[in-house]
Write an enzyme that holds these catalytic residues in place. Structure first.
Site, PDB file in Angstrom:
ATOM      1  NE  ARG A  50      -2.355  60.415  43.810  1.00  0.00           N
ATOM      2  CZ  ARG A  50      -2.400  61.782  44.039  1.00  0.00           C
ATOM      3  NH1 ARG A  50      -3.357  62.411  43.285  1.00  0.00           N
ATOM      4  NH2 ARG A  50      -1.657  62.416  44.960  1.00  0.00           N
TER       5      ARG A  50
ATOM      6  CE1 TYR B 129      -5.031  54.822  41.111  1.00  0.00           C
ATOM      7  CE2 TYR B 129      -6.616  53.940  42.650  1.00  0.00           C
ATOM      8  CZ  TYR B 129      -5.295  54.726  42.299  1.00  0.00           C
ATOM      9  OH  TYR B 129      -4.788  55.205  43.485  1.00  0.00           O
TER      10      TYR B 129
ATOM     11  CD1 TRP C 280       0.634  57.733  48.708  1.00  0.00           C
ATOM     12  CD2 TRP C 280      -0.619  56.427  50.018  1.00  0.00           C
ATOM     13  NE1 TRP C 280      -0.311  58.396  49.461  1.00  0.00           N
ATOM     14  CE2 TRP C 280      -0.982  57.623  50.269  1.00  0.00           C
ATOM     15  CE3 TRP C 280      -0.917  55.255  50.957  1.00  0.00           C
ATOM     16  CZ2 TRP C 280      -1.908  57.766  51.401  1.00  0.00           C
ATOM     17  CZ3 TRP C 280      -1.994  55.682  52.049  1.00  0.00           C
ATOM     18  CH2 TRP C 280      -2.317  56.776  51.935  1.00  0.00           C
TER      19      TRP C 280
HETATM   20  N1  GSH Z   1      -0.907  63.058  40.132  1.00  0.00           N
HETATM   21  C1  GSH Z   1      -1.212  61.783  39.690  1.00  0.00           C
HETATM   22  C2  GSH Z   1      -2.614  61.625  39.567  1.00  0.00           C
HETATM   23  O1  GSH Z   1      -3.292  62.081  40.443  1.00  0.00           O
HETATM   24  O2  GSH Z   1      -3.094  60.934  38.713  1.00  0.00           O
HETATM   25  C3  GSH Z   1      -0.459  60.675  40.402  1.00  0.00           C
HETATM   26  C4  GSH Z   1      -0.504  59.326  39.523  1.00  0.00           C
HETATM   27  C5  GSH Z   1       0.100  58.163  40.219  1.00  0.00           C
HETATM   28  O3  GSH Z   1       1.323  58.273  40.982  1.00  0.00           O
HETATM   29  N2  GSH Z   1      -0.414  56.976  40.339  1.00  0.00           N
HETATM   30  C6  GSH Z   1       0.229  56.000  41.042  1.00  0.00           C
HETATM   31  C7  GSH Z   1       0.824  54.881  39.886  1.00  0.00           C
HETATM   32  O4  GSH Z   1       0.587  55.039  38.746  1.00  0.00           O
HETATM   33  C8  GSH Z   1      -1.225  55.176  41.555  1.00  0.00           C
HETATM   34  S1  GSH Z   1      -1.801  56.006  42.644  1.00  0.00           S
HETATM   35  N3  GSH Z   1       1.648  54.070  40.399  1.00  0.00           N
HETATM   36  C9  GSH Z   1       2.313  52.851  39.580  1.00  0.00           C
HETATM   37  C10 GSH Z   1       3.681  53.369  38.873  1.00  0.00           C
HETATM   38  O5  GSH Z   1       4.142  54.524  39.109  1.00  0.00           O
HETATM   39  O6  GSH Z   1       4.037  52.426  38.217  1.00  0.00           O
END
Ligand code: GSH
Length: 214
Positions: free
Chosen positions: A14, A8, A104
């Protein structure tokens, strides 16, 4: 003992529910916190291009709540009956619906936001306006509902702690970082945070985890 690697950003975000469960279960794992600059390269290698992911003996799991639910069952924190499990999942989903409504990581100023969590009307707001609106309009409704749901109980579901209580603590910590006065009129919800944070394994994790705003 499986080999566990959690990937992460350097945030609670998350991944924190998974870290709480690992702390509670005293599971050893690699807490890999990637730099934003490394993200594009890593993203292209992931099955769904999102984090957190958890590698379990080389098998890649995704979706934070699916991962957390799996470990919560192992830990006996998923609810004592199938009915309670449904209630626990519902509280987690209720909290997650609210947290997911925040824009976010939008880089642009104009974002589409569900103007309240209950109604799916969309309005065009700046990112800052979207955060303010959710905290001012959406949060009090959620908090009143949670307060009513908790009532006189010690825990959100059943007679003992579940991962729904953990998730409340984690989500409310983030909301308090955005708005420190948020829980001023919700003493029972504050007390619930205290009960979670004083579980010895959770207290130990909170005191040793990297300090990040979110
Ligand atoms: N519902 C998924 C979970 O709870 O794992 C959401 C995953 C998610 O949106 N992660 C974000 C992410 O990977 C970070 S909180 N963001 C970077 C991107 O989409 O490139």
């Amino acid at each position: 003992m499986p080999n566990l690697k959690l990937v992460y950003f350097n945030l609670r975000g998350r991944a924190e529910i998974i870290r709480y469960l690992f702390a509670y279960m005293d599971l050893k794992y690699e807490d890999r916190r990637i730099e934003p600059a490394d993200w594009p390269g890593i993203k292209s290698l992931l099955p769904f291009g999102k984090i957190p992911i958890l590698e379990v003996d080389g098998v890649t799991l995704h979706q934070s709540l699916a991962i957390a639910r799996y470990f919560a069952r192992e830990a006996g924190l998923a609810g004592k009956s199938e009915l309670e499990q449904c209630q626990v999942d519902a509280v987690v989903d209720t909290l997650d619906d609210f947290m997911a409504a925040f824009p976010w990581d939008e880089k642009i100023q104009d974002v589409k936001l569900r103007s309240t969590v209950q109604e799916c009307r969309t309005s065009s707001l700046s990112k800052e306006q979207a955060f303010s609106k959710l905290l001012a309009d959406g949060a009090p409704t959620l908090l009143r509902n949670l307060e009513t749901y908790l009532a006189e109980s010690e825990w959100l579901v059943g007679q003992s702690v579940t991962w729904a209580d953990f998730y409340w603590d984690i989500c409310s910590t983030t909301l308090l970082a955005l708005k420190p006065t948020l829980l001023d009129n919700f003493p029972t919800l504050v007390a619930l945070r205290g009960r979670v944070q004083t579980i010895p394994a959770i207290a130990a994790w909170i005191s040793r985890r990297p300090e990040t705003r979110l």
